[in-house]
Scaffold this motif. Structure first.
Motif, mmCIF file in Angstrom:
data_model
loop_
_atom_site.group_PDB
_atom_site.id
_atom_site.type_symbol
_atom_site.label_atom_id
_atom_site.label_comp_id
_atom_site.label_asym_id
_atom_site.label_seq_id
_atom_site.Cartn_x
_atom_site.Cartn_y
_atom_site.Cartn_z
ATOM 1 N N ASP A 1 -4.775 -11.208 -9.810
ATOM 2 C CA ASP A 1 -3.975 -11.300 -11.030
ATOM 3 C C ASP A 1 -2.989 -12.468 -10.946
ATOM 4 N N PRO A 2 -2.830 -13.217 -12.022
ATOM 5 C CA PRO A 2 -1.933 -14.387 -12.012
ATOM 6 C C PRO A 2 -0.486 -14.051 -11.671
ATOM 7 N N VAL A 3 -0.063 -12.824 -11.940
ATOM 8 C CA VAL A 3 1.333 -12.466 -11.690
ATOM 9 C C VAL A 3 1.706 -12.671 -10.226
ATOM 10 N N VAL A 4 0.740 -12.507 -9.323
ATOM 11 C CA VAL A 4 1.032 -12.656 -7.892
ATOM 12 C C VAL A 4 1.523 -14.064 -7.572
ATOM 13 N N ASP A 5 0.974 -15.038 -8.276
ATOM 14 C CA ASP A 5 1.335 -16.433 -8.007
ATOM 15 C C ASP A 5 2.742 -16.774 -8.463
ATOM 16 N N THR A 6 3.368 -15.905 -9.252
ATOM 17 C CA THR A 6 4.731 -16.154 -9.728
ATOM 18 C C THR A 6 5.786 -15.628 -8.769
ATOM 19 N N LEU A 7 5.361 -14.905 -7.721
ATOM 20 C CA LEU A 7 6.296 -14.196 -6.856
ATOM 21 C C LEU A 7 6.587 -14.967 -5.574
ATOM 22 N N ASN A 8 7.765 -14.716 -5.031
ATOM 23 C CA ASN A 8 8.149 -15.296 -3.747
ATOM 24 C C ASN A 8 7.230 -14.743 -2.660
ATOM 25 N N PRO A 9 6.439 -15.604 -1.994
ATOM 26 C CA PRO A 9 5.499 -15.108 -0.974
ATOM 27 C C PRO A 9 6.186 -14.327 0.142
ATOM 28 N N ALA A 10 7.415 -14.697 0.475
ATOM 29 C CA ALA A 10 8.119 -13.994 1.545
ATOM 30 C C ALA A 10 8.436 -12.560 1.146
ATOM 31 N N VAL A 11 8.682 -12.332 -0.142
ATOM 32 C CA VAL A 11 8.919 -10.979 -0.631
ATOM 33 C C VAL A 11 7.643 -10.157 -0.516
ATOM 34 N N GLN A 12 6.532 -10.752 -0.909
ATOM 35 C CA GLN A 12 5.261 -10.042 -0.803
ATOM 36 C C GLN A 12 4.884 -9.760 0.640
ATOM 37 N N GLU A 13 5.291 -10.634 1.552
ATOM 38 C CA GLU A 13 5.001 -10.414 2.968
ATOM 39 C C GLU A 13 5.753 -9.192 3.486
ATOM 40 N N ILE A 14 6.965 -8.965 2.977
ATOM 41 C CA ILE A 14 7.725 -7.782 3.376
ATOM 42 C C ILE A 14 6.955 -6.519 3.005
ATOM 43 N N ILE A 15 6.380 -6.507 1.800
ATOM 44 C CA ILE A 15 5.603 -5.345 1.366
ATOM 45 C C ILE A 15 4.332 -5.221 2.190
ATOM 46 N N ALA A 16 3.658 -6.335 2.434
ATOM 47 C CA ALA A 16 2.418 -6.299 3.211
ATOM 48 C C ALA A 16 2.651 -5.736 4.607
ATOM 49 N N ASP A 17 3.807 -5.990 5.175
ATOM 50 C CA ASP A 17 4.120 -5.467 6.499
ATOM 51 C C ASP A 17 4.245 -3.944 6.496
ATOM 52 N N LEU A 18 4.529 -3.377 5.321
ATOM 53 C CA LEU A 18 4.677 -1.925 5.224
ATOM 54 C C LEU A 18 3.333 -1.228 5.081
ATOM 55 N N GLY A 19 2.372 -1.901 4.449
ATOM 56 C CA GLY A 19 1.063 -1.298 4.289
ATOM 57 C C GLY A 19 0.267 -1.920 3.168
ATOM 58 N N SER A 20 -1.036 -1.745 3.211
ATOM 59 C CA SER A 20 -1.929 -2.160 2.130
ATOM 60 C C SER A 20 -3.279 -1.514 2.372
ATOM 61 N N HIS A 21 -4.087 -1.428 1.329
ATOM 62 C CA HIS A 21 -5.425 -0.844 1.455
ATOM 63 C C HIS A 21 -6.428 -1.967 1.691
ATOM 64 N N ASP A 22 -6.894 -2.063 2.921
ATOM 65 C CA ASP A 22 -7.895 -3.076 3.277
ATOM 66 C C ASP A 22 -7.438 -4.488 2.911
ATOM 67 N N GLY A 23 -6.164 -4.786 3.117
ATOM 68 C CA GLY A 23 -5.652 -6.126 2.869
ATOM 69 C C GLY A 23 -5.410 -6.454 1.410
ATOM 70 N N GLU A 24 -5.468 -5.475 0.542
ATOM 71 C CA GLU A 24 -5.230 -5.718 -0.884
ATOM 72 C C GLU A 24 -3.749 -5.934 -1.168
ATOM 73 N N VAL A 25 -3.451 -6.400 -2.376
ATOM 74 C CA VAL A 25 -2.070 -6.496 -2.859
ATOM 75 C C VAL A 25 -1.866 -5.302 -3.783
ATOM 76 N N ASN A 26 -1.348 -4.209 -3.231
ATOM 77 C CA ASN A 26 -1.241 -2.960 -3.983
ATOM 78 C C ASN A 26 0.129 -2.723 -4.605
ATOM 79 N N ALA A 27 1.091 -3.585 -4.306
ATOM 80 C CA ALA A 27 2.422 -3.449 -4.876
ATOM 81 C C ALA A 27 3.035 -4.832 -5.043
ATOM 82 N N LEU A 28 3.803 -4.983 -6.088
ATOM 83 C CA LEU A 28 4.489 -6.242 -6.377
ATOM 84 C C LEU A 28 5.987 -6.059 -6.219
ATOM 85 N N GLY A 29 6.628 -6.973 -5.490
ATOM 86 C CA GLY A 29 8.077 -6.940 -5.425
ATOM 87 C C GLY A 29 8.674 -7.250 -6.790
ATOM 88 N N TYR A 30 9.740 -6.556 -7.146
ATOM 89 C CA TYR A 30 10.408 -6.801 -8.427
ATOM 90 C C TYR A 30 11.809 -7.377 -8.194
#
Length: 432
Positions: free
Chosen positions: A122-151
């Motif tokens: 989804d294009p919305v991912v490209d609008t987000l600070n990658p470092a914020v998304q990395e914080i979420i990825a460190d908490l968990g994901s399903h098979d490497g997916e992007v299952n949550a977006l930082g707000y």
């Protein structure tokens, strides 16, 4: 407050809410059931929302969204006990269409379980600070997916009284030696450097997180999980070895706190800092609202803990205060995406972040002009942020009380030994 009169039935991949889960439970599939029908071409979305203080902000967002999208009605379901409520809904096959949760340690299980939509394409991912998304990825994901977006994010650091610093001719310390020098100069001037609040044990975690992120870099917690019950406090990886310097430094900072800090609370600290009784406070931006309510004229800023003697090593610890998700199998995916896309419009997230005194995850969004937020903006711009390390510690380990006991007893190494022992015990009873 708008409330849903009927739950939306979804498909559910069930994962137990306990820390001990099996691969079989993770693989359990969602069972299908009917969804709420539309009325006269209007689709109703169930919006699960955890943040009580944001209820009115989201209500305004919903009103504005519905005005632009008359074919969608959004029902805000604000839940004070969101962690329990969302798991109850999942078990009952009533996954909400759009969900907000605090991206703390408990969210990891849900992200791993695959109950939320994958935003990867989804294009919305490209609008987000990658470092914020990395914080979420460190908490968990399903098979490497992007299952949550930082707000929106918070910031954990040392709050300081800018007026006192100016009057004493002090600069923001960028190294550990400079921080200690600031403390010594303040004491020499008859000013208490820090206000301690050990009566509320959770208040020891901001400084433990703020400095501990330095020790946790390079995969410390991955190594600890691999070691499991075989953690050896005599060698790395272990809290006793890898966090020894951090624990001693945290203990040192408390040695510069006011008399009686062991019996003071968070509310005491906010009030004392607002009155200008101390120069610094080991908290995060969440404390600024109560401080400014007590003293609207106070000039306060915030800076990251300078752990080493290299200014380039400084990292700002930040938590994703609000994360946004979509139910993986919502029957209203197109409408849910439209609502989420609206949430992430720069003008929308700007107003929300300003109202909540938080940091927007959308890189093109303007920040509040609050001086404390502007202090930490360079660290977000440069991607020099890290998540709260307590989110990596199993819920069965009472981290705050253990750290507090070490500070109470002026024996931080005993706290680290206890953490190693507790980690091994939790690992021994956990079934991967």
């Amino acid at each position: 407050m708008r409330r849903s009169s009927a739950g939306l039935c979804k498909r559910l991949r069930h994962r137990p809410a306990t820390a001990v889960v099996t691969a079989l439970a993770l693989a359990a599939t969602l069972s299908a059931c009917g969804s709420t029908g539309n009325s006269e071409g209007v689709t109703t979305l169930n919006f699960f929302q955890f943040k009580g203080e944001a209820l009115q902000d989201f209500e305004q967002i919903i009103d504005d969204f519905e005005a632009e999208n008359p074919d969608i009605k959004v029902i805000q379901n604000q839940q004070p006990d969101a962690d329990t409520a969302i798991r109850t809904l999942l078990v009952k096959n009533r996954t909400p269409d759009v969900v907000t949760l605090n991206a703390g340690g408990k969210i990891g299980q849900l992200l791993d379980a695959g109950v939320f939509y994958d935003f990867s394409q989804d294009p919305v991912v490209d609008t987000l600070n990658p470092a914020v998304q990395e914080i979420i990825a460190d908490l968990g994901s399903h098979d490497g997916e992007v299952n949550a977006l930082g707000y929106v994010n918070n910031a954990d650091g040392i709050i300081y009284n800018k007026t006192i610093f100016k009057e004493q001719g002090l600069e923001i310390p960028e190294t550990w030696d400079e921080l200690i020098d600031v403390c010594e100069k303040l004491q020499a001037a008859g000013i208490t450097p820090f206000y301690g609040t050990l009566a509320d044990s959770w208040t020891t975690l901001p400084s433990f997180n703020g400095m501990g992120a330095f020790a946790a870099r390079d995969g410390f917690f991955d190594k600890m999980r691999e070691a499991g019950e075989n953690v050896d406090p005599a060698k790395s990886p272990s809290f006793s070895v890898d966090f020894a310097d951090i624990a001693e430094k945290q203990n040192t900072l408390y040695s510069y706190a006011q008399d009686g800090y062991r019996g003071r609370t968070y509310d005491d600290g906010n009030a004392a800092f607002a009155r200008g009784e101390v120069a610094m406070y080991m908290q995060g931006i969440w404390a600024l609202n109560p401080i400014k309510q007590a003293n609207p004229d106070i000039e306060a800023g915030i800076f990251p803990y300078p752990v080493s003697d290299n200014p380039d090593d400084r990292v700002l610890v930040s938590g994703v205060d609000v994360a946004v998700m979509i139910g993986r199998d919502t029957p209203h995916m197109e409408e849910a995406k439209r609502f989420v896309d609206y949430l992430y419009r720069p003008d929308v997230i700007e107003e929300f972040a300003k109202s909540q005194n938080m940091i927007p995850a959308v890189t093109s969004a303007k920040w509040s002009d609050d001086p404390a937020l502007q202090d930490v903006k360079p660290f977000f711009d440069d991607g020099k942020i890290a998540g709260f390390i307590d989110h990596q510690v199993p819920a069965g380990i009472p981290l705050d009380s253990i750290v507090t006991r070490g500070l109470m007893d002026n024996n931080p190494m005993s706290a680290l030994a206890t953490l190693d022992n507790e980690w091994a015990k939790v690992a021994a009873r956990t079934i991967d």
